[in-house]
Every structure is written in C-alpha cells, then in structure tokens.
Design a protein around this motif. Structure first.
Motif, short mmCIF file in Angstrom:
data_model
loop_
_atom_site.label_atom_id
_atom_site.label_comp_id
_atom_site.label_asym_id
_atom_site.label_seq_id
_atom_site.Cartn_x
_atom_site.Cartn_y
_atom_site.Cartn_z
N GLY B 112 80.06 62.05 -36.71
CA GLY B 112 78.64 61.79 -36.95
C GLY B 112 78.07 62.64 -38.06
O GLY B 112 77.42 62.14 -38.97
N ASN B 116 76.93 61.79 -42.14
CA ASN B 116 75.68 62.27 -42.72
C ASN B 116 75.91 62.99 -44.04
O ASN B 116 75.18 62.79 -45.00
N MET B 124 75.87 56.20 -37.94
CA MET B 124 77.01 56.79 -37.24
C MET B 124 76.59 58.01 -36.47
O MET B 124 77.12 58.30 -35.40
N PHE B 125 75.64 58.75 -37.02
CA PHE B 125 75.18 59.97 -36.35
C PHE B 125 74.65 59.65 -34.95
O PHE B 125 75.05 60.25 -33.96
N THR B 126 73.78 58.64 -34.86
CA THR B 126 73.20 58.32 -33.55
C THR B 126 74.24 57.69 -32.64
O THR B 126 74.28 57.98 -31.45
N TRP B 127 75.12 56.87 -33.18
CA TRP B 127 76.13 56.24 -32.33
C TRP B 127 77.08 57.28 -31.75
O TRP B 127 77.39 57.26 -30.56
N CYS B 128 77.52 58.19 -32.62
CA CYS B 128 78.47 59.21 -32.16
C CYS B 128 77.83 60.12 -31.11
O CYS B 128 78.45 60.47 -30.12
N TYR B 183 83.30 51.58 -34.51
CA TYR B 183 82.94 52.45 -35.64
C TYR B 183 83.62 52.02 -36.92
O TYR B 183 83.08 52.18 -38.00
#
Lengths: 110, 365
Positions: B112, B116, B124-128, B183
C-alpha cells in the motif's frame, strides 16, 4: 575465507568479556548453505582490527557500528565517520564498563 | 554542471521514518547517496542486557512495529534454545500460522505505501489497509492486542487459541486469496506503476550477495535463499512452498517477489492448519522474573522475517542475557541503497527506497 566459498558476510559483532573483546564475523556460503564464524580475540585496552571492506561490502556499516559501540579501531579504511553520530567517539556504550544511563546524567538533560 | 548537494529529511514523508539522506546531484542524476541514520537510536542492545529474560520481548517488538510478532518469536526461540525448553507441537504449528499471517500483514502494508510512493494514489493504499485490518483482527483475537502482541511464551503461546481458530483462519485465507488476486490488475495494469518500477534500481546478483542484502531484496536478485528452506525451523520442512525469485533485480521484481510470497504464505497456512493437531494445549510457561538455568554457551539463531534474515547472537547469563546482538535485515538492505541508486533520476530515489521496505526503528535499534 572468501576463497573457500564464503561469499556472504551476515554480520560483524563483538562481545565484551571485560578481560577480552571478541569480534565475530558470521560468514555464509550461498551456494552450499554452509555457515561459519571467525572469532578475533582482542586486548580491551587498545583494540584494533583490519578492515574487511575490500572483500565484503556488507562490512561497511557493521565496521562503523563496531567502532562506535565498542571503541574498536578499524585500520585500513577511508570512511571514518561514525554510524549513528550521536556519540563522541570516546565512550563505547556497549562495553561493560559503560553503565546504563550514565551518559544521561552526564549530559545534564532533564 | 557542478555537483549539487541536497539534504533530504530527517523529517520527510517518503523516508518512512526519520532518515536523512545527503544526495549529490548532477542536474537530475544521482551521483551519490549517503544515508545518515541514528535519529531513532534507543540503545536496545544495551537495554536488553539490563532486563530479565522475559521482560525483553516487549522491547524486541518495538524494533519492527510492522511485523512485531516475528521479532518476538525470534527472541523467545533464542531463550528456548538457551534453556532447552521444548515447544509443544500444536504451539509450533500455531506459531507458524501466526508468523505467516504476520508476513502477509507486513507485505500488505508495504504494498500500500509503495504504491503511494510510486504515485498510484490511495486505491491500493486503502485496499491493502482494509485487508490488513482483517489479518490484524485475527491476531488480536488470538493475542489480545492489535499492534504489539507479546504473545510468545517459553514453550508455547500466552493463551489458548480461540475455539473456532482453525475455521476462522481458513476463511481468512480464502478472503485474502480472493482480494490479493484482485490487486494484480490494479497494480500491473497501471502504466505509471510499471513505468516507474521496471528497470529502476537494478542490483546485480553478485553485488547483492557481496553487499549482504537478504529476504525479498536478495531473492529478487535471483538468489534462491530463505532461512525457511536452508535451515528449516518448526515444521517448515513438512509443508510445500516455492521461493519466488526475480530475474532483473529491479524495483518491479522486488514487488513481484513480495506479491507472490503472500500466496505462498497462504499455502503454508493452509497446510499447517491441516497438519495441526486438533486438540492439545498451546500454553507456554508463565512469565517468571527468574533467570532460566541457562548454560553459558552462545546461542545463534536465524529466522526469516518479512524483511529478510533476522539473527540473534546471545551470550546467556543466569539472571539476564550478558550480550544480545541483533542482525536486522532492513539495516543492511538500506546500506545497499547507495549502490542501487547511482546514475538514476532523483525522483526514482524514493521508488528504490520504497522497494527496500525499510523500518527505521529496526535500523537504528
């Protein structure tokens, strides 16, 4: 040791037994997964070891840490800068003679 | 053009902690990088010598606040070896499962934040972080704490596993497998991510060995080296898993290796869940502030942490350890930064640093 196939230097560290200082080199062979330790016994009054930086680049930071934390002189290398730069280079904090917290009192920080 | 010297940090969002870099630039090209560390130095190695054996795990966990359980387990294993206390079979499997979950959580957080760094903002940050939270929830229910578990005891764990642990762990692996598979399209279908990682930060295979990097960084350089394979501990020799390796040794390969490793961890967890004895006790010895009847022989013990090979070299003593030396994988991975980032663009420096997965608390100690 490098000619014997030990191509990976895992760690350099030291142990202070008060009557002697042992510097330990942890070596590893990535091809055959063998490992070995080389031990250098030093006199605690004025310890010095030659640099192995020419053989293993991983020695760079470990040697600087060794010089800073144990006051072990590393001969034959160009960079003399300490690793953490917080110590004056006179105190060797990981020696047994260095008492935990004594630098705090010395600095007068309250 | 004359060489320009730029100071980066110590407070900088891209350095993931307090790290100062002195960068020599020719125009936009990096000529030399010198990391200055030590802003988070707490003297942990000295501190460990002043405490009793089982007071120490808490300090070890703070070394790597992203994967605390791994250091906890490494230290407790060193004390177990010094005292000769055996670990219960069910507890060994439980530890394997928890460690692999911890590895997944650590890699998720890395992925994540790395996305960034690269410039693929926030998806990806929020998903991870969403999926990492599911892993942390399980670890919390096992240990009672969300971040710093202090869950290992001599011979086992702090407390019994929850009654439905096996089912919940299995469900969690299915959830993770489904989500992590998603992902791939988001990350690799993104031209920004691919353009900024492919061919950036190349570390030659022989140089990687010589510099001494370990873990995913070493495996991305094409060296198939993992403590779980070369010196198997617990039941890692009973489960089947592959070691993903890279070929070009660039930032993309380091991403790829960690990504594949998460699936391998899921495989390990499932096999361990099948092999784990159904019943039995996992409780270890209670904490007593007395020294173990340790023999003074030095203990050297290695574990594959999420960031690479962690090693403890311990000289035991009666009440407290006489000396503990820690090999932290991120420390020497950061030392390789200068070699990787020579002749790259300044903007790529932070992509390379992100791909190393550093934790400053563990580097400074």
């Amino acid at each position: 040791m490098k000619q014997k196939g030990f191509d990976y230097l895992k760690k350099i560290t030291a142990v202070d037994y008060t009557d002697r200082i042992e510097v330990l080199y942890f070596l590893y062979d990535t091809a055959s997964a063998k490992s070995d330790i080389v031990k250098v016994v030093l006199n605690p009054t004025d310890p010095a070891v030659p640099s192995v930086l020419r053989l293993y680049k991983s020695a760079d930071w470990y040697e600087r840490e060794l010089a800073e934390m144990f006051g072990v002189k590393i001969t034959g290398r160009r960079t003399k800068r300490l690793l953490l730069e917080k110590w004056n280079g006179v105190d060797a904090p990981l020696r047994k003679s260095f008492v935990w917290g004594s630098d705090y009192k010395k600095s007068g920080a309250d | 053009m004359p060489i320009m010297r730029i100071n980066v940090g110590p407070i900088h969002p891209s350095t993931h902690g307090v790290l100062r870099l002195v960068v020599d630039l020719d125009g936009d090209t990096v000529k030399n990088v010198e990391p200055h560390i030590g802003f988070l130095h707490r003297g942990v190695e000295k501190l460990l010598e002043t405490r009793m054996y089982m007071q120490n795990p808490s300090y070890l966990e703070k070394l790597d606040y992203i994967a605390p359980l791994s250091w906890d387990e490494l230290y407790v294993s060193a004390v177990e070896r010094a005292t000769g206390i055996p670990v219960k079979e069910r507890a060994q499997y439980a530890r394997m499962i928890l460690l692999e979950f911890q590895r997944i959580a650590s890699h998720l957080l890395w992925l994540g934040t790395f996305c960034n760094d690269v410039g693929q903002l926030l998806t990806m940050f929020t998903w991870c972080f969403r999926d990492r939270a599911a892993v942390l929830k399980l670890l919390e229910d096992v240990s009672g704490s969300r971040m710093f578990y202090v869950n290992m005891r001599l011979g086992g764990l702090d407390r019994d596993l929850p009654a439905d642990f096996a089912k919940r762990a299995y469900d969690l692996t299915e959830y993770l497998e489904k989500k992590i598979s998603e992902y791939k399209d988001v990350v690799e279908g993104d031209s920004v991510f691919m353009g900024r990682t492919k061919g950036i930060g190349v570390l030659d295979r022989n140089e990687a060995i010589n510099i001494g990097v370990s873990g995913p960084v070493l495996r991305a350089a094409g060296v198939s080296e993992d403590v779980r394979k070369s010196q198997p501990y617990y039941f890692y020799d009973k489960v089947k898993f592959k070691l993903p390796i890279g070929f070009k040794s660039d930032s993309y390969d380091r991403y790829r290796v960690r990504y594949e490793e998460m699936f391998e961890s899921i495989r390990i967890i499932r096999q361990a869940l099948d092999l784990m004895p159904e019943t039995g006790d996992v409780k270890g010895l209670p904490i007593k502030l007395i020294g173990p009847n340790a023999n003074p022989d030095p203990v050297q013990i290695s574990r594959e942490l999420p960031r690479g090979e962690g090693m403890i070299y311990m000289i035991p003593d009666k009440q407290r350890p006489a000396r503990i030396s820690l090999r932290s994988p991120a420390f020497i991975n950061l030392a390789a930064l200068a070699a990787m980032s020579k002749e790259t663009k300044f903007a790529d420096l932070f992509v390379i640093m992100g791909s190393l997965d550093i934790v400053l608390a563990e580097i400074d100690r």
